[in-house]
Design a protein around this motif. Structure first.
Motif, PDB file in Angstrom:
ATOM      1  N   UNK A 126       0.822  -1.116  -0.038  1.00 34.58           N
ATOM      2  CA  UNK A 126      -0.065   0.152   0.086  1.00 34.58           C
ATOM      3  C   UNK A 126       0.773   1.252  -0.062  1.00 34.58           C
ATOM      4  N   UNK A 127       1.817   1.389   0.689  1.00 33.93           N
ATOM      5  CA  UNK A 127       2.899   2.410   0.950  1.00 33.93           C
ATOM      6  C   UNK A 127       4.309   1.987   0.876  1.00 33.93           C
ATOM      7  N   UNK A 128       5.218   2.928   0.560  1.00 35.43           N
ATOM      8  CA  UNK A 128       6.439   2.804   0.337  1.00 35.43           C
ATOM      9  C   UNK A 128       7.158   3.745   1.329  1.00 35.43           C
ATOM     10  N   UNK A 129       8.513   3.134   1.701  1.00 32.02           N
ATOM     11  CA  UNK A 129       9.333   4.097   2.539  1.00 32.02           C
ATOM     12  C   UNK A 129      10.760   3.700   2.450  1.00 32.02           C
ATOM     13  N   UNK A 130      11.479   4.273   3.420  1.00 33.09           N
ATOM     14  CA  UNK A 130      12.888   4.265   3.522  1.00 33.09           C
ATOM     15  C   UNK A 130      13.120   3.804   5.294  1.00 33.09           C
ATOM     16  N   UNK A 131      14.374   3.285   5.375  1.00 33.91           N
ATOM     17  CA  UNK A 131      14.990   3.235   6.739  1.00 33.91           C
ATOM     18  C   UNK A 131      16.364   3.475   6.821  1.00 33.91           C
ATOM     19  N   UNK A 132      16.827   4.014   7.832  1.00 34.38           N
ATOM     20  CA  UNK A 132      18.102   4.424   8.046  1.00 34.38           C
ATOM     21  C   UNK A 132      18.655   5.451   7.151  1.00 34.38           C
ATOM     22  N   UNK A 133      17.874   6.280   6.522  1.00 32.31           N
ATOM     23  CA  UNK A 133      18.308   7.322   5.789  1.00 32.31           C
ATOM     24  C   UNK A 133      18.664   8.610   6.395  1.00 32.31           C
ATOM     25  N   UNK A 134      19.974   9.187   5.911  1.00 31.39           N
ATOM     26  CA  UNK A 134      20.183  10.263   6.690  1.00 31.39           C
ATOM     27  C   UNK A 134      19.543  11.314   5.568  1.00 31.39           C
ATOM     28  N   UNK A 135      19.851  12.721   5.839  1.00 30.34           N
ATOM     29  CA  UNK A 135      19.155  13.739   5.197  1.00 30.34           C
ATOM     30  C   UNK A 135      19.246  13.783   3.706  1.00 30.34           C
ATOM     31  N   UNK A 136      20.670  13.592   3.316  1.00 37.85           N
ATOM     32  CA  UNK A 136      21.266  13.437   1.917  1.00 37.85           C
ATOM     33  C   UNK A 136      20.578  12.495   0.945  1.00 37.85           C
ATOM     34  N   UNK A 137      20.239  11.188   1.770  1.00 38.43           N
ATOM     35  CA  UNK A 137      19.735   9.925   1.057  1.00 38.43           C
ATOM     36  C   UNK A 137      18.100  10.395   1.091  1.00 38.43           C
ATOM     37  N   UNK A 138      17.540  10.895   2.078  1.00 39.82           N
ATOM     38  CA  UNK A 138      16.280  11.399   1.943  1.00 39.82           C
ATOM     39  C   UNK A 138      15.750  12.364   0.630  1.00 39.82           C
ATOM     40  N   UNK A 139      16.806  13.395   0.578  1.00 34.37           N
ATOM     41  CA  UNK A 139      16.672  14.327  -0.597  1.00 34.37           C
ATOM     42  C   UNK A 139      16.813  13.354  -1.973  1.00 34.37           C
ATOM     43  N   UNK A 140      17.705  12.562  -1.956  1.00 32.61           N
ATOM     44  CA  UNK A 140      17.983  11.627  -3.274  1.00 32.61           C
ATOM     45  C   UNK A 140      16.685  10.863  -3.313  1.00 32.61           C
TER      46      UNK A 140
END
Length: 271
Positions: free
Chosen positions: A128-142
């Motif tokens: 249903x949804x997707x996301x990330x784990x253990x990401x820093x700010x730069x990786x979240x921006x990417x």
């Protein structure tokens, strides 16, 4: 759509739970009223989680189920087949949320490729949804550049009174992305803290309830785990605990950058 609004604020984690211990923990949690369950491919317990859910008598539609894709499945041709395998183990046609488990900068697979495959899994109705784990700010921006902030439901990170991760949490909040706190009790280290214990005593609560309530009051989701019924029941009661502003300020001062999990080859350069 602000997908972060759909992330349950309280759930049951299954990290390190194997075999019958995983079955029993999830079964007990569901019986007590837990309705969000968090697992992962690398935990090696998806089949046990699926068994516990199937045998619980709780309607599948009432349960928010999360799993995480392991690093060896990040290539475009591997991610969806691995997720289908997870669904088979979990005895379900889809999960509510699927995360990239670790950024794994040494994997050689571009993040955009992995996120693209995860978005395709979502389009196919496998999650249903997707996301990330253990990401820093730069990786979240990417990640945001790849699929858009509105597609990223959460970033699941280590977060507890001794590691409050304010920079990452603040950036995520500004993008409408929920933070899911794992290890909210700091492997139990924060439970013996005099400040936490004093707040617990003042509220007639347990130190664990205080730590969990603190994270939820900051707007984060939490996924504590336990194999003991009394702890599962006690943790769940944290949803009814309201801390004062002075309590929150006192806990804020406990920040010490005490990171407990940072596996080489998997972890990013932390903020």
């Amino acid at each position: 759509m602000n997908t972060s609004a759909t992330i349950p604020r309280f759930g049951l984690g299954t990290f390190r739970l194997k075999g019958q211990a995983a079955v029993d923990s999830v079964s007990t949690g569901l019986a007590l009223g837990y309705r969000a369950i968090d697992t992962a491919q690398i935990y090696g317990n998806e089949a046990e989680v699926g068994q516990a859910i199937a045998d619980s008598g709780v309607a599948r539609g009432e349960i928010f189920l999360t799993t995480k894709i392991w690093t060896e499945h990040y290539a475009a041709g591997k991610l969806i087949p691995s997720l289908k395998d997870s669904l088979h183990k979990l005895r379900t046609e889809r999960v509510e949320l699927t995360l990239i488990h670790w950024p794994a900068p040494g994997s050689g697979i571009p993040l955009a490729e992995t996120l693209g495959a995860l978005a395709e899994a979502q389009a196919q109705g496998l999650t249903g949804l997707i996301g990330v784990s253990n990401f820093n700010i730069a990786l979240m921006q990417e990640a945001i550049a790849s699929v858009g902030a509105e597609r990223i439901a959460t970033n699941q990170i280590e977060l507890h009174p001794y590691l409050q991760n304010r920079q990452v949490a603040g950036f995520a909040r500004g993008q409408g992305i929920a933070i899911t706190s794992y290890m909210t009790l700091g492997y139990g280290k924060v439970l013996g803290d005099p400040v936490i214990q004093a707040i617990a005593a003042a509220h007639g609560a347990t130190p664990a309830q205080v730590a969990l309530a603190w994270a939820m009051q900051l707007g984060h989701a939490v996924i504590p785990s336990s194999t003991r019924r009394e702890n599962l029941q006690s943790n769940l009661a944290a949803t009814g605990l309201r801390l004062s502003q002075s309590d929150m300020e006192a806990i804020a001062k406990l920040e010490r950058g005490d990171r407990l999990v940072s596996p080489p080859g998997l972890a990013p350069a932390w903020d």
